[in-house]
Design a protein around this motif. Structure first.
Motif, mmCIF file in Angstrom:
data_model
loop_
_atom_site.group_PDB
_atom_site.id
_atom_site.type_symbol
_atom_site.label_atom_id
_atom_site.label_comp_id
_atom_site.label_asym_id
_atom_site.label_seq_id
_atom_site.Cartn_x
_atom_site.Cartn_y
_atom_site.Cartn_z
ATOM 1 N N ARG A 4 -8.556 -11.609 -101.939
ATOM 2 C CA ARG A 4 -9.542 -12.333 -102.753
ATOM 3 C C ARG A 4 -10.839 -12.585 -101.992
ATOM 4 N N VAL A 5 -10.872 -12.339 -100.707
ATOM 5 C CA VAL A 5 -12.074 -12.528 -99.909
ATOM 6 C C VAL A 5 -12.632 -11.157 -99.567
ATOM 7 N N THR A 6 -13.791 -10.829 -100.121
ATOM 8 C CA THR A 6 -14.381 -9.523 -99.856
ATOM 9 C C THR A 6 -15.141 -9.536 -98.541
ATOM 10 N N SER A 7 -15.336 -8.363 -97.981
ATOM 11 C CA SER A 7 -16.081 -8.267 -96.722
ATOM 12 C C SER A 7 -17.530 -8.688 -96.926
ATOM 13 N N GLN A 8 -18.101 -8.435 -98.111
ATOM 14 C CA GLN A 8 -19.479 -8.846 -98.389
ATOM 15 C C GLN A 8 -19.590 -10.367 -98.381
ATOM 16 N N ALA A 9 -18.663 -11.051 -99.050
ATOM 17 C CA ALA A 9 -18.690 -12.515 -99.082
ATOM 18 C C ALA A 9 -18.485 -13.074 -97.683
ATOM 19 N N LEU A 10 -17.577 -12.484 -96.929
ATOM 20 C CA LEU A 10 -17.318 -12.937 -95.570
ATOM 21 C C LEU A 10 -18.573 -12.769 -94.718
ATOM 22 N N PHE A 13 -21.163 -15.385 -95.757
ATOM 23 C CA PHE A 13 -20.765 -16.716 -95.296
ATOM 24 C C PHE A 13 -21.058 -16.847 -93.807
ATOM 25 N N LEU A 14 -20.686 -15.839 -93.034
ATOM 26 C CA LEU A 14 -20.915 -15.870 -91.589
ATOM 27 C C LEU A 14 -22.403 -15.909 -91.258
ATOM 28 N N ALA A 15 -23.213 -15.139 -92.003
ATOM 29 C CA ALA A 15 -24.653 -15.096 -91.755
ATOM 30 C C ALA A 15 -25.316 -16.445 -92.005
ATOM 31 N N VAL A 16 -24.884 -17.122 -93.046
ATOM 32 C CA VAL A 16 -25.505 -18.400 -93.410
ATOM 33 C C VAL A 16 -25.006 -19.549 -92.541
ATOM 34 N N THR A 17 -23.722 -19.566 -92.247
ATOM 35 C CA THR A 17 -23.129 -20.723 -91.570
ATOM 36 C C THR A 17 -22.986 -20.587 -90.068
ATOM 37 N N GLY A 18 -22.811 -19.372 -89.579
ATOM 38 C CA GLY A 18 -22.525 -19.188 -88.165
ATOM 39 C C GLY A 18 -21.096 -19.570 -87.811
ATOM 40 N N ALA A 19 -20.250 -19.712 -88.807
ATOM 41 C CA ALA A 19 -18.848 -20.104 -88.608
ATOM 42 C C ALA A 19 -18.061 -18.952 -87.985
ATOM 43 N N SER A 20 -16.871 -19.262 -87.516
ATOM 44 C CA SER A 20 -15.972 -18.216 -87.036
ATOM 45 C C SER A 20 -15.395 -17.483 -88.243
ATOM 46 N N SER A 21 -14.899 -16.269 -88.022
ATOM 47 C CA SER A 21 -14.292 -15.509 -89.124
ATOM 48 C C SER A 21 -13.101 -16.249 -89.718
ATOM 49 N N LYS A 22 -12.306 -16.866 -88.859
ATOM 50 C CA LYS A 22 -11.132 -17.607 -89.328
ATOM 51 C C LYS A 22 -11.549 -18.770 -90.230
ATOM 52 N N GLU A 23 -12.557 -19.499 -89.790
ATOM 53 C CA GLU A 23 -13.032 -20.638 -90.577
ATOM 54 C C GLU A 23 -13.665 -20.160 -91.886
ATOM 55 N N ALA A 24 -14.414 -19.069 -91.836
ATOM 56 C CA ALA A 24 -15.041 -18.519 -93.039
ATOM 57 C C ALA A 24 -13.976 -18.126 -94.062
ATOM 58 N N ARG A 25 -12.952 -17.440 -93.624
ATOM 59 C CA ARG A 25 -11.871 -17.046 -94.541
ATOM 60 C C ARG A 25 -11.210 -18.268 -95.170
ATOM 61 N N ARG A 26 -10.997 -19.288 -94.356
ATOM 62 C CA ARG A 26 -10.343 -20.503 -94.866
ATOM 63 C C ARG A 26 -11.171 -21.122 -95.999
#
Length: 96
Positions: A4-10, A13-26
């Motif tokens: 349900r989480v696409t690579s584009q959305a991930l 999310f990472l570009a805007v927030t600077g979060a880790s991949s794990k946190e972004a997926r969560r």
């Protein structure tokens, strides 16, 4: 990564927030849509990163996606593309 989480959305999310991949997926799995996931990340404090930890390159990549190809600004056309992207996510009922 969840189906349900696409690579584009991930990536967005990472570009805007600077979060880790794990946190972004969560956040993306919990909130299903990109915009609510980003809002929640910042509302809940995320990993409590400061603006200095954000990647300028990632922010520029996201900006470049919607900016006018002949200028260095986001015009009405770029705003419309962003709205279509967000509407497509909303209609799909899932992230991305």
């Amino acid at each position: 990564m969840s189906s349900r989480v696409t690579s584009q959305a991930l990536s967005q999310f990472l570009a805007v927030t600077g979060a880790s991949s794990k946190e972004a997926r969560r956040y993306l799995e919990k909130y299903k849509l990109l915009e609510p996931a980003i809002d929640a990340y910042f509302s809940e404090g995320g990993s409590r990163r400061t603006g200095a930890n954000l990647s300028t390159g990632s922010i520029n990549t996201l900006f470049d996606k919607y900016k006018d190809p002949e200028s260095d600004e986001i015009t009405e056309d770029g705003t419309e593309r962003l709205c279509r992207d967000l509407d497509g996510q909303k209609r799909a009922g899932s992230v991305g």
